[in-house]
Design a protein around this motif. Structure first.
Motif, short mmCIF file in Angstrom:
data_model
loop_
_atom_site.label_atom_id
_atom_site.label_comp_id
_atom_site.label_asym_id
_atom_site.label_seq_id
_atom_site.Cartn_x
_atom_site.Cartn_y
_atom_site.Cartn_z
N ARG A 40 0.84 -1.19 0.00
CA ARG A 40 0.00 0.00 0.00
C ARG A 40 0.88 1.26 0.00
O ARG A 40 0.63 2.20 -0.71
CB ARG A 40 -0.93 -0.01 1.22
CG ARG A 40 -2.09 -0.99 1.06
CD ARG A 40 -3.05 -0.53 -0.04
NE ARG A 40 -3.85 -1.63 -0.58
CZ ARG A 40 -3.58 -2.25 -1.71
NH1 ARG A 40 -2.52 -1.92 -2.42
NH2 ARG A 40 -4.36 -3.19 -2.17
N GLU A 41 1.94 1.25 0.80
CA GLU A 41 2.89 2.36 0.78
C GLU A 41 4.12 1.98 1.61
O GLU A 41 4.12 0.98 2.33
CB GLU A 41 2.28 3.66 1.30
CG GLU A 41 1.70 3.62 2.69
CD GLU A 41 0.96 4.91 3.01
OE1 GLU A 41 1.60 5.98 2.99
OE2 GLU A 41 -0.26 4.84 3.29
N ILE A 43 6.75 3.73 4.39
CA ILE A 43 6.86 4.91 5.25
C ILE A 43 8.13 4.80 6.11
O ILE A 43 8.71 3.72 6.25
CB ILE A 43 5.62 5.07 6.16
CG1 ILE A 43 5.45 3.84 7.08
CG2 ILE A 43 4.37 5.33 5.34
CD1 ILE A 43 4.35 3.98 8.13
N THR A 63 -0.49 3.45 14.05
CA THR A 63 -1.66 4.01 13.37
C THR A 63 -1.20 4.72 12.10
O THR A 63 -0.23 5.50 12.13
CB THR A 63 -2.40 5.01 14.28
OG1 THR A 63 -2.73 4.36 15.49
CG2 THR A 63 -3.68 5.51 13.62
N LEU A 64 -1.90 4.46 11.02
CA LEU A 64 -1.62 5.16 9.76
C LEU A 64 -2.95 5.57 9.13
O LEU A 64 -3.78 4.72 8.82
CB LEU A 64 -0.84 4.23 8.81
CG LEU A 64 -0.40 4.86 7.49
CD1 LEU A 64 0.64 5.95 7.73
CD2 LEU A 64 0.17 3.79 6.55
N ARG A 65 -3.14 6.86 8.99
CA ARG A 65 -4.37 7.41 8.42
C ARG A 65 -5.63 6.82 9.08
O ARG A 65 -6.57 6.41 8.41
CB ARG A 65 -4.40 7.19 6.91
CG ARG A 65 -3.56 8.23 6.19
CD ARG A 65 -3.61 8.02 4.69
NE ARG A 65 -2.41 7.44 4.17
CZ ARG A 65 -1.20 8.00 4.21
NH1 ARG A 65 -1.04 9.17 4.77
NH2 ARG A 65 -0.15 7.40 3.70
N GLY A 66 -5.57 6.77 10.41
CA GLY A 66 -6.74 6.31 11.16
C GLY A 66 -6.88 4.80 11.26
O GLY A 66 -7.78 4.30 11.94
N ARG A 67 -6.01 4.04 10.59
CA ARG A 67 -6.11 2.58 10.62
C ARG A 67 -5.03 2.02 11.55
O ARG A 67 -3.84 2.35 11.41
CB ARG A 67 -5.92 2.01 9.21
CG ARG A 67 -6.26 0.53 9.11
CD ARG A 67 -5.83 -0.01 7.75
NE ARG A 67 -6.56 0.58 6.65
CZ ARG A 67 -7.72 0.13 6.19
NH1 ARG A 67 -8.29 -0.90 6.76
NH2 ARG A 67 -8.31 0.72 5.16
#
Length: 305
Positions: A40-41, A43, A63-67
């Motif tokens: 997905r990405e 980081i 946590t990444l973008r709320g997930r």
């Protein structure tokens, strides 16, 4: 990671080319690869919250973008933890509709390669964590069995893969008359899948560990005078496999006059919206995300019985 997103978009526009893209990364002094379709990405390191009683491979959650998702310490998983101080990146992946981060030393670049150049791993210790090896000049890139790593830390996946829906004796008797071919490169998942299908009544299963071996077997059957349904009633295929991937295998089946009407179900950890469209475009009769075995058996009944 814009480059990964563009590369992923590019490969998804093409269908059945038997090529794929890998993100190359290092753990210790070894070069590894992961299919771009799973990424997905990428980081940089983020704050990690430790969880009590978590699996030894798991450092905690982030946590990444709320997930919220777990972080797997890949150096520890691969036995090179003494080198973990130099970890720089997290590969955020989606497998079996499950988001997870993999801590690695460094992500380097993206390569486009053919499945045909991917060799199965040699029989050595811990090779069950490896699905294939790609030679790139003087360098070797190892493709890991990320599904196995995820299944090790999330037993729920194995539970789903081995839970057979209740069936009548009459239905089981019908299933016994059908011949199924399975193409799946992960030994652990292949063995679990065959065992679970046997338990459901589908006892005539022939399993191959890559798409090319499955294709070679089907090509022999296609040369017979008899209709294909007298030899095989359905093909279940993974997508990611050495030598020949599942999409290229499906494309070859649909292009062969004797095999064209053979029902084909894709059973893969890569079934997301983009991959589903791709599978439909080349004629998949059904697509099921691992480990939803109950859904797979339902589709088998629908297409075979």
């Amino acid at each position: 990671m814009g480059e990964a997103a563009n590369a992923k978009k590019g490969i998804l526009l093409e269908t059945g080319t038997n090529e794929f893209e890998i993100v190359e990364f290092t753990v210790g002094k070894v070069n590894y690869g992961i299919n771009v379709a799973k990424v997905r990405e990428v980081i940089n390191l983020v704050p990690i919250t430790q969880m009590p009683n978590s699996h030894p491979y798991v450092d905690g959650i982030f946590t990444l973008r709320g997930r919220v998702m777990p972080l797997v310490n890949l150096p520890r998983c691969l036995g090179t933890e003494d080198l973990e101080s130099s970890t720089k990146n997290i590969i955020v992946s989606e497998l079996n509709n499950y988001f997870i981060g993999f801590l690695v030393n460094e992500v380097s670049r993206i390569h486009r390669v053919s499945w045909s150049v991917m060799e199965p791993p040699p029989n050595v210790t811990n090779s069950d964590m490896v699905v294939g090896i790609i030679k790139m000049g003087e360098k070797m890139v190892i493709l890991l069995d990320f599904e196995k790593i995820v299944a090790d830390i999330n037993p729920q996946i194995n539970i789903k893969l081995t839970t057979v829906p209740k069936s009548s004796d009459e239905l089981k008797e019908q299933r016994k008359t059908k011949n199924i071919i399975v193409a799946e490169d992960s030994k652990m998942l292949r063995d679990l899948l065959v065992e679970t299908l046997h338990e459901s009544g589908y006892i005539n299963i022939t399993a191959y560990n890559n798409g090319k071996d499955a294709w070679d077997a089907l090509a022999v059957l296609a040369e017979s005078e008899a209709p294909i349904e007298e030899s095989v009633n359905l093909l279940i295929t993974d997508i990611e496999m050495p030598q020949m991937d599942g999409h290229h295998l499906l494309k070859r089946v649909r292009e062969d006059r004797a095999l064209a009407k053979l029902p084909v179900i894709i059973f893969s950890s890569l079934i997301n919206e983009e991959m589903r469209r791709k599978g439909e475009a080349i004629g998949a009769d059904g697509q099921v995300s691992k480990p939803e075995i109950a859904q797979l058996i339902g589709l088998l009944d629908e297409k075979c019985l």
